[in-house]
Design a protein around this motif. Sequence first.
Motif, PDB file in Angstrom:
ATOM      1  N   GLN A 231      -1.810   7.235   5.013  1.00  0.00           N
ATOM      2  CA  GLN A 231      -0.407   7.246   5.412  1.00  0.00           C
ATOM      3  C   GLN A 231      -0.266   8.068   6.685  1.00  0.00           C
ATOM      4  O   GLN A 231      -0.627   9.251   6.718  1.00  0.00           O
ATOM      5  CB  GLN A 231       0.494   7.825   4.327  1.00  0.00           C
ATOM      6  CG  GLN A 231       1.981   7.710   4.710  1.00  0.00           C
ATOM      7  CD  GLN A 231       2.909   8.007   3.555  1.00  0.00           C
ATOM      8  OE1 GLN A 231       2.565   8.765   2.659  1.00  0.00           O
ATOM      9  NE2 GLN A 231       4.095   7.403   3.559  1.00  0.00           N
TER      10      GLN A 231
ATOM     11  N   HIS B 208       4.320   2.643   5.724  1.00  0.00           N
ATOM     12  CA  HIS B 208       3.718   2.715   4.409  1.00  0.00           C
ATOM     13  C   HIS B 208       2.228   3.054   4.540  1.00  0.00           C
ATOM     14  O   HIS B 208       1.626   2.831   5.583  1.00  0.00           O
ATOM     15  CB  HIS B 208       3.866   1.377   3.674  1.00  0.00           C
ATOM     16  CG  HIS B 208       5.238   1.127   3.133  1.00  0.00           C
ATOM     17  ND1 HIS B 208       6.332   0.933   3.952  1.00  0.00           N
ATOM     18  CD2 HIS B 208       5.699   1.021   1.850  1.00  0.00           C
ATOM     19  CE1 HIS B 208       7.411   0.709   3.199  1.00  0.00           C
ATOM     20  NE2 HIS B 208       7.053   0.772   1.931  1.00  0.00           N
ATOM     21  N   PRO B 209       1.632   3.562   3.468  1.00  0.00           N
ATOM     22  CA  PRO B 209       0.170   3.734   3.489  1.00  0.00           C
ATOM     23  C   PRO B 209      -0.517   2.374   3.618  1.00  0.00           C
ATOM     24  O   PRO B 209       0.005   1.354   3.160  1.00  0.00           O
ATOM     25  CB  PRO B 209      -0.124   4.369   2.123  1.00  0.00           C
ATOM     26  CG  PRO B 209       1.176   4.923   1.644  1.00  0.00           C
ATOM     27  CD  PRO B 209       2.235   4.044   2.212  1.00  0.00           C
TER      28      PRO B 209
END
Length: 407
Positions: free
Chosen positions: A18, A235-236
């Motif tokens: 992330q 987002h990761p």
Amino acid sequence: MDPLDVISNIEQVIPNFQPVFSADEHKIIGYEVLGRIVHDNGEAESLGPFFTGTDIPDEFKIEVDERVTRRALDQFIEADQEGLIFINRDARLIMADHGESFLDLLLEYQEKGIQLNRIVLELSEKTFLGDFEQLVHVLLYYKTYGVKIAIDNVGSSMGELDRLSQFSPDILKVDLSQLRNDAGNKLYKDILFSLSMLARKIGASLLFENIEINYQLQFAWLNGGRYYQGYYLKHPSSGFLESDILKEKLKEKCQDYIRYEKKHLEAGYRFADSLHKEMTQKISQMKKQSEDFDYLLNEIAIAFTDKCFRLYICDENGFQVSSNILKVNGNWEIHQRFKGKNWSWRPYFLENIFRMRINKKGLLSDIYSDIDSGEPLRTYSYPFGNGLYLFMDLSYEFLFEEESLLY
């Protein structure tokens, strides 16, 4: 999550990354490593419950932790990735062998080309029940190798702030998820403000995480956040991104926040200037009539009754020389018991006295909570003359009507 399923399928455990964005350059400055397990259907599931589960054996957690960390560091090397690497660890598990295995792992990867000043050890010490002094010793030892220390989830309560400073942390990581559910949570905002002051005092940077809406990003910017992280940004993912991927967006957001803040600051200064002129005119008409402070304040209260609910006068050392003139059920009352009290202990009191003495102008405070009622208010301070200063507390109703002042 069944820990046996994780261990028996450990080859399917992978890292996700992330990104962490900077406030000054508006680009990615590093990644937090997060554990995931890929199921047979191709879906990746977070290993967060696995690492936080209290019924999962420590040896399982250590094995999976090392697997995730090694794969993440290998990917950093293969991608020739720059920037910081945030690695999560449980303080209790680190201290199982006094931090030796984690340091050995880092030294191994240092030989492979990763400088240790790029490593950020991210941990929460709230659940650590062992020898706190030993934990501090280990973390300070890591720092001699260049490893940075980030303390996670420091915004969850007001307690333990004194413990935080003992770590000499480089980064305080603050969770903003509560501000999504209640943007008007005054107590939580006060906690975060205290953390921003602590970070400034101990030389740590603030990283605000779980940013999911624009309001949270604006709040992070306004409260001294150097680093930002959350789904609102990115987002990761299993790979890395271009470091400038949000540069233009963040630059535009920053300019919006600057315009918004300047607008509110300008409104406050305009109001203070207007109030100074009104107050000067009113007092000049009255001073020749009486030296009775309570009488003068009562007359001023009547003149400004639509704006304030309390007035009093102090000398330059903070000793109150008048009574409190207080509005009760719409009527002004004189409360003599406050005469002689000292208010120099209040934050910024003496600093503001000096500012008024030098600039010969009144000051408008920021928003704070009234000790008695708990309601938000602002105080207007005015140099009354002869070493005396008048304080006028503006009512919440007035601030609410003005809107630009209730900020």
